[in-house]
Design a protein around this motif. Structure first.
Motif, mmCIF file in Angstrom:
data_model
loop_
_atom_site.group_PDB
_atom_site.id
_atom_site.type_symbol
_atom_site.label_atom_id
_atom_site.label_comp_id
_atom_site.label_asym_id
_atom_site.label_seq_id
_atom_site.Cartn_x
_atom_site.Cartn_y
_atom_site.Cartn_z
ATOM 1 N N THR A 77 -51.893 20.386 -14.956
ATOM 2 C CA THR A 77 -50.729 20.506 -15.518
ATOM 3 C C THR A 77 -50.063 21.657 -14.913
ATOM 4 N N LEU A 78 -48.793 21.768 -14.156
ATOM 5 C CA LEU A 78 -48.123 22.964 -13.780
ATOM 6 C C LEU A 78 -46.386 22.885 -14.031
ATOM 7 N N ASP A 79 -46.069 23.283 -15.120
ATOM 8 C CA ASP A 79 -44.598 23.220 -15.571
ATOM 9 C C ASP A 79 -43.937 24.622 -15.125
ATOM 10 N N ILE A 80 -42.744 24.322 -14.437
ATOM 11 C CA ILE A 80 -42.090 25.522 -14.157
ATOM 12 C C ILE A 80 -40.590 25.286 -14.930
ATOM 13 N N ALA A 81 -40.104 26.201 -15.506
ATOM 14 C CA ALA A 81 -38.700 25.891 -15.982
ATOM 15 C C ALA A 81 -37.900 27.247 -16.246
ATOM 16 N N ASN A 82 -36.451 27.169 -15.918
ATOM 17 C CA ASN A 82 -35.537 28.339 -15.919
ATOM 18 C C ASN A 82 -34.360 28.163 -16.622
ATOM 19 N N SER A 83 -33.966 28.919 -17.213
ATOM 20 C CA SER A 83 -32.803 28.961 -18.096
ATOM 21 C C SER A 83 -31.993 30.337 -17.890
ATOM 22 N N ILE A 84 -30.720 29.915 -18.165
ATOM 23 C CA ILE A 84 -29.646 31.060 -18.453
ATOM 24 C C ILE A 84 -28.984 30.895 -19.614
ATOM 25 N N TRP A 85 -28.982 32.030 -20.622
ATOM 26 C CA TRP A 85 -28.164 32.254 -21.787
ATOM 27 C C TRP A 85 -27.192 33.296 -21.818
ATOM 28 N N TYR A 86 -26.129 32.869 -22.159
ATOM 29 C CA TYR A 86 -25.157 33.873 -22.076
ATOM 30 C C TYR A 86 -24.167 33.783 -23.571
ATOM 31 N N ARG A 87 -23.589 35.139 -23.576
ATOM 32 C CA ARG A 87 -22.833 35.389 -24.922
ATOM 33 C C ARG A 87 -21.577 34.369 -24.692
ATOM 34 N N GLN A 88 -21.152 33.627 -25.784
ATOM 35 C CA GLN A 88 -20.214 32.693 -25.300
ATOM 36 C C GLN A 88 -18.659 33.061 -25.118
ATOM 37 N N GLU A 89 -18.479 34.297 -25.393
ATOM 38 C CA GLU A 89 -17.183 34.879 -24.989
ATOM 39 C C GLU A 89 -17.204 35.802 -23.577
ATOM 40 N N PHE A 90 -18.311 35.375 -23.021
ATOM 41 C CA PHE A 90 -18.498 36.179 -21.751
ATOM 42 C C PHE A 90 -18.165 35.226 -20.452
ATOM 43 N N ARG A 91 -17.333 35.532 -19.802
ATOM 44 C CA ARG A 91 -16.762 35.046 -18.668
ATOM 45 C C ARG A 91 -17.676 34.943 -17.465
ATOM 46 N N ALA A 92 -19.048 34.377 -17.443
ATOM 47 C CA ALA A 92 -19.941 34.000 -16.343
ATOM 48 C C ALA A 92 -19.048 33.234 -15.264
ATOM 49 N N LYS A 93 -19.198 33.675 -14.044
ATOM 50 C CA LYS A 93 -18.696 32.842 -12.993
ATOM 51 C C LYS A 93 -19.202 31.673 -12.997
ATOM 52 N N SER A 94 -18.660 30.639 -12.691
ATOM 53 C CA SER A 94 -19.176 29.117 -12.724
ATOM 54 C C SER A 94 -19.924 29.168 -11.253
ATOM 55 N N SER A 95 -19.540 29.786 -10.153
ATOM 56 C CA SER A 95 -20.309 29.847 -8.949
ATOM 57 C C SER A 95 -21.913 30.246 -9.212
ATOM 58 N N PHE A 96 -21.757 31.260 -9.766
ATOM 59 C CA PHE A 96 -23.245 31.903 -10.058
ATOM 60 C C PHE A 96 -24.047 30.654 -10.886
ATOM 61 N N LEU A 97 -23.585 30.437 -12.159
ATOM 62 C CA LEU A 97 -24.188 29.158 -12.750
ATOM 63 C C LEU A 97 -24.509 28.040 -12.134
ATOM 64 N N ASP A 98 -23.609 27.647 -11.285
ATOM 65 C CA ASP A 98 -23.700 26.299 -10.493
ATOM 66 C C ASP A 98 -24.972 26.425 -9.575
ATOM 67 N N ILE A 99 -25.036 27.550 -8.741
ATOM 68 C CA ILE A 99 -26.085 27.695 -7.739
ATOM 69 C C ILE A 99 -27.393 27.845 -8.349
ATOM 70 N N ASN A 100 -27.713 28.362 -9.659
ATOM 71 C CA ASN A 100 -28.935 28.442 -10.326
ATOM 72 C C ASN A 100 -29.083 27.080 -10.930
ATOM 73 N N ARG A 101 -28.214 26.214 -11.345
ATOM 74 C CA ARG A 101 -28.465 24.925 -11.951
ATOM 75 C C ARG A 101 -29.065 24.041 -10.656
ATOM 76 N N SER A 102 -28.302 24.183 -9.495
ATOM 77 C CA SER A 102 -28.670 23.436 -8.353
ATOM 78 C C SER A 102 -29.747 23.562 -7.656
ATOM 79 N N PHE A 103 -30.376 24.959 -7.694
ATOM 80 C CA PHE A 103 -31.596 25.449 -6.674
ATOM 81 C C PHE A 103 -32.647 25.459 -7.725
#
Length: 418
Positions: free
Chosen positions: A130-156
């Motif tokens: 068994t080998l499991d690898i998982a990633n996550s990003i958690w951000y403050r709800q009022e923080f305006r994270a750029k969608s391009s940054f979030l999307d590339i890390n979701r995708s890859f």
């Protein structure tokens, strides 16, 4: 790259392509459903550089290790989460991360595609491990994270992304529940209190469980003396088995390969033959002739192996180690993380927690790395007894990627700090 990193890298690069440790593609594909990494030549180069980063980071952490403590790290966990951060860095900050992680000569697309392949394929190489690898990003709800940054890390990186009310006392529990779930409960927390200036956490979790190809009989486990690094003796449980293993044994080093499952993953254990201190022993890998002699000495021999059972946890904030590897700007108010958001940001901490248990059945190991982003402002039977400090690694044998590295100075210690 320093000479120590070069020589250690060379050794494990040889292991990665040797008949002892590597399977042919046909062998890898024998079992239906098994995948193969099929690295391109450039990706193989990146893998070698990942292993170089492994030993650079491990040696930096060893310099800070408290006397007598054990150490366990997953540099690949750190690499994955810092690669996600790299997608939000610009200018000098991006270059600093790239230098520490050996990204020079690779485009962002090549780096992201390489790690995407590891995340997607590595867990499926051995159906009996068994080998499991998982990633996550958690951000403050009022923080305006750029969608391009979030999307590339979701995708890859297949990152789960969530906005949280960081002011809610339950926010750390939400993040820690994700950590616990993705490490099978072995690492229950990575976040304590969330400070008012914290706006984002990038987290990687990696979980490994493998049964020995040749299992130890618990009835043969017995107490023996283990000599601690301070010279004192510890009576502890030693597992014992007599089987054919790939071993090396000479005047300098004793080593063994312990395969898991179908042999796609193995633990390699090395110990100095004489009275050399463990840290000094690791430095011997700086000598290419020493490395060549170690590799040439590996052969399958009937072996009577004794090795202690051990279980311990380790945690370390890696800021100092990463600063010494050239990432200091990331932790300063000169950091440029404008790819994440338009606000002035810096990395407040890179924290890693790890756990390992080695017993008669096999090995269970887990690691979590969290990046906190805040506003800145032969026929003869050979006897091998690991009864003094030793170091070990767990790696995938087809491509040679090292998943965990560690050292045992005291197998009785369950809580360790750098």
């Amino acid at each position: 790259m320093n000479a120590l990193s070069l020589s250690i890298l060379s050794f494990f690069a040889v292991l990665a392509i040797s008949p002892m440790a590597c399977q042919d593609s046909a062998d890898v594909k024998k079992e239906e459903g098994r995948q193969n990494l099929n690295f391109t030549p450039k990706e193989e180069q990146k893998l070698a550089q990942d292993n170089e980063f492994t030993f650079s980071l491990f040696n930096e952490a060893l310099t800070n290790l408290n006397e007598g403590n054990n150490i366990l790290m997953s540099p690949v966990s750190a690499s994955l989460v810092l690669a996600m951060l790299h997608n939000g860095a610009e200018d000098e900050t991006k270059a600093a991360i790239g230098k520490a992680l050996r990204f020079e000569g690779f485009s962002d697309e090549e780096i992201n595609t390489y790690y995407q392949k590891i995340i997607q394929v590595l867990p499926n190489l051995d159906p009996n491990t068994t080998l499991d690898i998982a990633n996550s990003i958690w951000y403050r709800q009022e923080f305006r994270a750029k969608s391009s940054f979030l999307d590339i890390n979701r995708s890859f990186y297949q990152a789960e992304v969530g906005a949280l009310d960081f002011n809610n006392p339950q926010a750390p529990k939400t993040i820690n529940d994700w950590v616990s779930k993705n490490t099978n409960g072995k690492i229950p927390t990575i976040v304590d209190d969330i400070s008012p200036d914290m706006v984002m956490y990038l987290i990687n979790a990696i979980y490994f469980k493998g049964s020995w190809q040749e299992k130890f009989d618990s009835e043969r486990t017995q107490q023996k003396a283990f000599k601690r690094s301070n010279g004192s003796d510890l009576q502890t449980d030693f597992m014992n088995i007599q089987e054919k293993f790939n071993i090396v044994q000479n005047n300098d080093v004793q080593g063994i390969e312990l395969p898991y499952g179908d042999g796609q993953f193995s633990m390699f254990v090395f110990m100095p033959t004489g009275t050399t201190d463990l840290k000094e022993f690791i430095k011997k890998f700086d000598d290419s002739e020493f490395l060549a002699s170690v590799y040439s000495g590996f052969s399958k021999r009937e072996t009577n192996l004794s090795i202690p059972k051990f279980k311990f946890a380790y945690e370390n904030t890696l800021n100092d180690e990463l600063e010494r590897l050239g990432m200091g700007v990331v932790f300063s108010d000169q950091a440029n993380l404008s790819g994440i958001a338009d606000e002035d940001l810096l990395v407040s901490e890179v924290k890693q927690k790890a756990f390992i248990e080695v017993n008669e059945e096999g090995t269970e190991a887990a690691a979590v790395t969290g990046v906190g982003v805040s506003v800145t402002s032969m026929p003869m039977v050979q006897t091998l007894t690991f009864d003094k400090p030793f170091f070990f690694l767990i790696r995938e044998n087809n491509c040679g990627l090292i998943l965990f590295t560690g050292a045992v100075n005291d197998p009785s210690k369950e809580e360790n700090k750098g």
